[in-house]
Design an enzyme around this catalytic site. Structure first.
Site, PDB file in Angstrom:
ATOM      1  N   ASN A 184      94.000  10.842  17.699  1.00 57.36           N
ATOM      2  CA  ASN A 184      93.009  11.911  17.842  1.00 57.36           C
ATOM      3  C   ASN A 184      91.575  11.472  17.534  1.00 57.36           C
ATOM      4  O   ASN A 184      90.627  12.000  18.125  1.00 57.36           O
ATOM      5  CB  ASN A 184      93.397  13.132  16.997  1.00 57.36           C
ATOM      6  N   GLU A 283      97.677   9.559   5.040  1.00 55.36           N
ATOM      7  CA  GLU A 283      96.898  10.753   5.381  1.00 55.36           C
ATOM      8  C   GLU A 283      97.692  11.465   6.455  1.00 55.36           C
ATOM      9  O   GLU A 283      97.744  11.030   7.601  1.00 55.36           O
ATOM     10  CB  GLU A 283      95.490  10.357   5.853  1.00 55.36           C
ATOM     11  N   CYS A 317      93.824  16.987  11.878  1.00 55.43           N
ATOM     12  CA  CYS A 317      94.576  17.409  10.699  1.00 55.43           C
ATOM     13  C   CYS A 317      93.767  18.351   9.834  1.00 55.43           C
ATOM     14  O   CYS A 317      94.332  19.067   8.997  1.00 55.43           O
ATOM     15  CB  CYS A 317      95.027  16.196   9.898  1.00 55.43           C
TER      16      CYS A 317
END
Length: 511
Positions: A184, A283, A317
């Protein structure tokens, strides 16, 4: 890359057949030139090496093959780790100032090619060109920030409590690292890892997402041009990540894993890396609440909601996943948000007027549609959007839902798309309870004019980051990371380089 490794079709730059037909497409030559500048092969010991097979990279705006990329094998990954291990002592011994200057040169070179990188990101990932330009600046900031931290790695000298010795601590690089990044933010997620690794004196193997390897390939070339010695980084694009990563995690010479991606994959990698007791930072996914209290500035809240929801097409996220709005403000908030979302132009990212591009894949588009249909079946109301448009590419329109029940799938799962679901709360305690009712804990957002409430709620939210009257939290100078199922460790900020350093203690007797 060689042109014969990057097949193009005559219509590869044509926007999907929706309302975009009146906008001329970007010229094929410009895109071809940028693609041709991407290095061929995988990078091992400072040399770009061809591989026996390649895999396809697709343009999510058309579904067409954009490029073919070297498909590294476990054997080639082992060679890259060999090179990284040979280079580790010399790179660790390189003076911090030299490491800092190299990262600063890479920063300058990256910005000098900002337009090329931005176009490359848009082509492989789909986001509008303006957002890709923002990602390039954000990515460059990590190189600059960690160039400044390379010369600030400290230690301590103090007297032992009993007075009999001196306690000295130093910081040393952990050793060869494996850096795995998502699709992303293909450039920024890599600089956020490679910047501190190099600043700390670690060598690294880079494994970009198979959907978006192109900008990382070009980044590796920039690092070489900045003067990085052979073997300090290896780049391993692959269409079969599990086959390549598994043997690396089992190799005792690897000392650090850094991964950004889904919680599900993160758990698997953590289990595998635990066998070698690797230093790991993760993460992982989020399920961000966005709280709007009755005293909030609704103009600011709606603007922040658009930023927190539509940045990167919601494929982030830290995207707001659950809009929790006080019952007295909910109706007006939904009306305003619907008006703004309805006006967003959906188009291929190279369209100068595009505010929202495609999602990354057909699978992801279908998953978003499933989440929306599930919510509607359970009683949610669609205010705008809700169904994918006809035509080529993997597009999903900006969507606003209200009345989403707590048992809807999109309440429990990360949407990762341009869908805003609005729920109502009654008071501060109800808002916090709903916000924390998730296994994730990456980020939360809140809007209120009451500073006391802002601090109380920020303290109560179970997450690693909080945006207070702000829909954007990411900053290279700030620690990025979460709690609970959202990961381990921090990236960026002063804390980011600590993930790549070990503390050594010396007990010194001065006689």
């Amino acid at each position: 890359m060689r042109d014969d490794r990057h097949p193009h079709r005559p219509d590869a730059t044509t926007p999907p057949p929706t309302e975009q037909e009146d906008t001329p497409p970007m010229t094929l030559r410009t895109e071809r030139d940028v693609l041709a500048a991407v290095p061929d092969g995988c990078l091992i010991d400072g040399v770009w090496r061809p591989t026996a097979t390649v895999f396809d990279v697709h343009d999510p705006a058309t579904g067409e093959v954009l490029a073919q990329v070297a498909d590294a094998t476990p054997a080639e990954a082992a060679e890259a780790l060999d090179a990284a291990c040979r280079a580790q002592p010399g790179w660790a011994a390189t003076p911090p100032r030299q490491r800092a200057e190299l990262l600063r040169r890479a920063y300058d070179l990256l910005l000098a090619r900002a337009d090329d990188f931005a176009l490359l990101i848009t082509l492989e990932m789909g986001k509008p060109l303006a957002e890709s330009q923002g990602e390039v600046r954000y990515a460059a900031d990590f190189l600059l920030w960690f160039s400044e931290q390379a010369v600030r790695i400290g230690g301590e000298y103090r007297l032992a409590p009993d007075g009999g010795s001196r306690l000295v601590t130093t910081r040393q690089p952990v050793g060869p690292c494996l850096l795995i990044t998502p699709w992303n933010f293909p450039l920024a997620m890599m600089t956020r890892k490679v910047g501190p690794a190099l600043a700390a004196g670690c060598t690294a193997l880079l494994k970009p997402a198979e959907e978006t390897p192109l900008s990382c390939l070009l980044l590796a070339q920039v690092l070489i041009e900045a003067g990085l010695p052979p073997g300090v980084i290896g780049l391993l694009p692959t269409g079969k990540p599990a086959e390549l990563v598994g043997p690396l995690l089992a190799d005792a010479r690897l000392r650090k894993l850094s991964f950004t991606g889904s919680t599900e994959v993160g758990r698997e990698l953590a289990a595998a890396s635990g066998k070698q007791l690797l230093r790991s930072s993760m993460e992982l996914g989020g399920n961000a609440p966005f709280l709007v209290f009755e005293d909030a500035d609704l103009d600011a809240a709606v603007a922040g909601a658009l930023l927190a929801k539509l940045r990167n097409g919601g494929q982030s996220c830290v995207a707001a996943n659950r809009f929790l709005v006080h019952e007295t403000a909910a109706e007006e908030f939904v009306e305003r948000l619907t008006e703004e979302m309805s006006a967003v132009r959906l188009a291929r990212g190279t369209d100068p007027l595009a505010r929202l591009g495609p999602v990354i894949s057909e699978e992801q588009r279908d998953r978003i549609a499933l989440l929306v249909s599930d919510a509607v079946d359970r009683g949610a109301k669609v205010h705008t959007g809700g169904a994918e448009p006809a035509g080529r590419g993997w597009f999903f329109p900006p969507t606003v839902l209200s009345g989403v029940p707590g048992d809807a799938l999109m309440v429990q799962q990360e949407i990762f798309g341009p869908v805003a679901q609005v729920q109502r709360f009654t008071d501060e305690a109800d808002a916090v309870r709903r916000a924390n009712a998730t296994g994730s804990g990456l980020v939360g957002y809140l809007y209120t004019r009451d500073i006391g409430r802002a601090l109380r709620v920020a303290d109560a939210l179970e997450c690693g980051m909080v945006g207070v009257n702000r829909g954007l939290v990411s900053n290279a100078a700030a620690p990025f990371g979460g709690v609970k199922d959202s990961g381990l460790g921090r990236e960026g900020g002063f804390e980011g380089i600590d993930e790549y350093l070990s503390t050594k203690y010396l007990a010194v007797d001065l006689g």
